[in-house]
Design a protein around this motif. Sequence first.
Motif, short mmCIF file in Angstrom:
data_model
loop_
_atom_site.label_atom_id
_atom_site.label_comp_id
_atom_site.label_asym_id
_atom_site.label_seq_id
_atom_site.Cartn_x
_atom_site.Cartn_y
_atom_site.Cartn_z
N GLU A 129 2.72 1.72 -3.25
CA GLU A 129 1.84 2.17 -4.32
C GLU A 129 1.64 3.69 -4.24
OE1 GLU A 129 -2.73 1.56 -5.51
OE2 GLU A 129 -1.75 -0.24 -4.65
N ARG B 245 4.93 5.39 -5.43
CA ARG B 245 5.16 5.21 -6.88
C ARG B 245 4.16 5.99 -7.72
NH1 ARG B 245 8.97 0.96 -7.41
NH2 ARG B 245 9.01 -0.31 -5.52
N LYS B 246 2.98 6.21 -7.16
CA LYS B 246 1.96 6.96 -7.89
C LYS B 246 2.44 8.40 -8.16
CE LYS B 246 -1.88 8.03 -5.61
NZ LYS B 246 -3.03 7.67 -4.79
N GLU C 193 0.84 -1.21 0.00
CA GLU C 193 0.00 0.00 0.00
C GLU C 193 0.89 1.27 0.00
OE1 GLU C 193 -0.34 -2.46 2.31
OE2 GLU C 193 -2.10 -3.41 1.40
#
Length: 310
Positions: A138, A141-142, A135
Amino acid sequence: MGSLDLPHASSFKGGSETFLRNVFENILKTYLRKNPTANTIWELVQSVDNEKICYDHFTFQTLKVDGYGIDSVSSFFMDYGYKFETGIDFPKKKVRGCWLSPPDVHVPEGGHGLGNGPLPRVVISELRVDELSPESQEIIRKYLIPEGGKQAVLSSALGSLIWEKPTYADFYQLAKESEYGAWVLIHGYTMNHLAFAVHRFKHRFSDIGCIKVYLEEKGFKLNSDGGILKVSQDGLLIQMSSISEKLAVEFADGVTETTPASYIEFTQRLVLPQFKDLPHHQIKEYHRRDDFDANNANKIFESARFTSDT
Ligand code: OOG
Ligand code: NI
């Protein structure tokens, strides 16, 4: 001031020393502009006894993913002759750090500040993003699109995030697992803190205990984790830092919340035992305790804590 003055004595590389100094100057200005309390302390220190300041180190925090880690900042300084030194590990935080020693440059008698003083050490750490939960990874990296890390030093100087401002929801979620990660997501490459070289002060502030009393009397909050003065096991490296002030941040989802920004640090490096009999005026930086101390650094880290027990 150029490196051309003393071409043989200098390990400076990369063209213009003035350019490197201007980059530091802008990194400093950005940090002071964004951190009013650090700015107040920075100004106060110079107002007492008309003290001339020198910097011990500038510290940057990064995220190890897609070219945004330590190298994104270190490569710039290494182009100018900075040398990679030892690592400092913070396993519990999943953070690894290192420091770079400055090139030798000619410093005139009384040289100070970034204009013609000694160049600061550079400390850079990185969060090992691939060890976080899926989580958290993510979220990071977003925002951090590949290639952006190339602008790291420009971002430090400008104080502008390379990625889109995060939402509070993402920030809050990430902070639960890594306050370090959340700090970087919000502040990017803005300098995390700077440290004065206390041992280079000339007047009463050349004793870190005196600075402590002065700042306490003025009502500044100092980081008291493990005691206000952090002393390395060998007794030769003494550090102290302010508490990062909490400043309002406007998030991408319209939420405004206060989060810790940057703090300011004081570092005193004592003379190594083998040089203790040298006359004071002969003592150079290399006669003093070098390097950092993971134990001290772990306590200094608490200066930017999101939640406090008090
Ligand atoms: C590491 C800080 C290390 C010190 O004074 O020990 C340091 C970090 O904040 O990532 O600056
Ligand atoms: Ni530091």
